[in-house]
Scaffold this motif. Structure first.
Motif, PDB file in Angstrom:
ATOM      1  N   PHE A 172       1.023   5.652   0.166  1.00 46.34           N
ATOM      2  CA  PHE A 172       0.327   6.811   0.730  1.00 46.34           C
ATOM      3  C   PHE A 172       0.712   8.048  -0.080  1.00 46.34           C
ATOM      4  CE2 PHE A 172       0.609   3.739   4.157  1.00 46.34           C
ATOM      5  CZ  PHE A 172      -0.660   3.777   4.705  1.00 46.34           C
TER       6      PHE A 172
ATOM      7  N   THR B  29       0.841  -1.197   0.000  1.00 44.57           N
ATOM      8  CA  THR B  29       0.000   0.000   0.000  1.00 44.57           C
ATOM      9  C   THR B  29       0.875   1.246   0.000  1.00 44.57           C
ATOM     10  OG1 THR B  29      -1.677  -1.171   1.290  1.00 44.57           O
ATOM     11  CG2 THR B  29      -1.843   1.224   1.210  1.00 44.57           C
TER      12      THR B  29
ATOM     13  N   GLU C   3      -6.815   7.103   1.832  1.00 43.67           N
ATOM     14  CA  GLU C   3      -5.721   6.198   2.178  1.00 43.67           C
ATOM     15  C   GLU C   3      -5.468   6.177   3.687  1.00 43.67           C
ATOM     16  OE1 GLU C   3      -3.294   7.046  -1.998  1.00 43.67           O
ATOM     17  OE2 GLU C   3      -2.600   7.912  -0.092  1.00 43.67           O
TER      18      GLU C   3
END
Length: 365
Positions: A326, A324, A332
């Motif tokens: 950001f 993931t 997010e």
């Protein structure tokens, strides 16, 4: 989020007498010497059928000192002093908690609250050593006033030497701290202090949360090191690892009572897939007690001036930041992927530290 934090704080006030008392649990749990000469032992082992204390003090008899079962998975034991008034468990002697698991198996464990663990050169696992010296190190110098501007020197005691060996607290005290001071730094951040069986983890696979690593020396050696740093006007931060724990069971927290849910989430949720470690259940009352008390102990006993919390992204999100990115988009950072229990723990930790020690510093990785 704030409502969850406020509710936790209210429950702590009502059931534990406030966060001050709650975070002093390290003075009750584990094995502690009382002023009247007795030793008081206390553990949280909700999955245990029975709990005993064994060690050098009783000839390693696994059943002679049974704990009494209390409410909420807690167990306690009082050991009277010797006939001459001497401590029933001698300083430097080895101990183990014996757990009778639900399967009937006997498990020999190190207390999660152990203050000192050592590993002999010919052994793989660590041993729990009772640390209760006749005279502990007494700090001579006050902590520096909170600084307006930090110049942080990140360091690892074990590799702070040109020699091809694990360096010591003494070496850091007398050879490294003066150099840090001369270079113009006013703060040192210490890695790999909390005991960890795997040295190459740089301290990020913690096995004993309340024990200063014995690779570099004794607890008193670390206390002296911090005291000398304070005499130089150097603030000392601990790189604290509350984001996960080593999966070791023989000398770690994992499966302390024979279950996979003591301290941690059960099953897949309780394992970090990249770090191969266990993940705390921050919604559990006793986990909050354990972690908050851990912070309190490092401040009170060792005089650390604050913390750098490791792995905060892993704590804050159910995905642990794996795969993931950001970019700055609100989606997010906010949503159902946020672990609100972990977030609440961090709020409680910050509240406790700032409430009890306004000068302390907290940093999130």
């Amino acid at each position: 989020r704030y409502a969850l934090f406020s509710n936790h704080l209210k429950n702590i006030e009502e059931n534990e007498g406030g966060i001050d008392e709650f975070s002093k649990s390290y003075k009750a749990f584990g094995v502690n010497q009382l002023l009247d000469g007795r030793i008081y032992c206390k553990e949280w082992a909700p999955g245990a059928e029975a709990v005993f204390l064994t060690g050098d003090f009783n000839g390693w008899n696994p059943f002679s000192h049974p704990y009494k079962k209390m409410e909420y998975g807690k167990w306690e034991l009082f050991i009277p002093p010797g006939e001459d008034g001497s401590p029933p468990v001698a300083h430097g002697s080895k101990l183990k908690v014996v757990i009778r698991a639900q399967s009937g198996e006997l498990l020999y464990r190190i207390s999660p609250w152990a203050r000192y663990v050592v590993r002999d050169e010919d052994k793989v696992n660590y041993d729990w050593v009772h640390w209760n010296p006749p005279q502990s190190y007494l700090h001579k110098h006050p902590s520096p006033k909170r600084l307006k501007s930090l110049r942080i020197y990140e360091s690892h005691v074990g590799i702070a030497s040109p020699e091809g060996k694990v360096a010591s607290y003494k070496n850091f005290t007398y050879n490294v701290l003066p150099r840090i001071k001369d270079l113009g730094y006013n703060c040192v951040q210490l890695m790999a202090i909390m005991e960890h069986a795997y040295y190459a983890s740089f301290g990020y696979q913690v096995t004993s949360f309340f024990a200063a690593s014995s690779r570099y020396g004794t607890p008193d050696d670390l206390k002296e090191m911090i005291d000398v740093a304070h005499s130089m006007g150097i603030t000392v931060l601990l790189d604290v690892v509350h984001s996960h724990a080593s999966k070791n069971s023989e000398d770690g927290l994992n499966k302390f009572d024979g279950t996979d849910y003591c301290f941690f989430h059960s099953g897949h949720k309780g394992t970090h897939q990249l770090w191969d470690s266990r993940l705390f259940d921050y919604a559990n009352w006793e986990v909050l007690r354990f972690l908050l008390s851990n912070l309190r102990m490092w401040i009170e006993d060792y005089r650390f001036d604050g913390f750098r919390f490791d792995g905060v992204t892993s704590m804050l999100y159910h995905h642990h930041g794996i795969g993931t990115g950001f970019s700055g988009d609100y989606n997010e950072y906010f949503g159902l992927h946020v672990d609100e229990d972990a977030l609440c723990y961090l709020m409680l930790a910050n509240y406790m530290i700032k409430f009890l020690y306004p000068e302390c510093i907290t940093i999130a990785e």
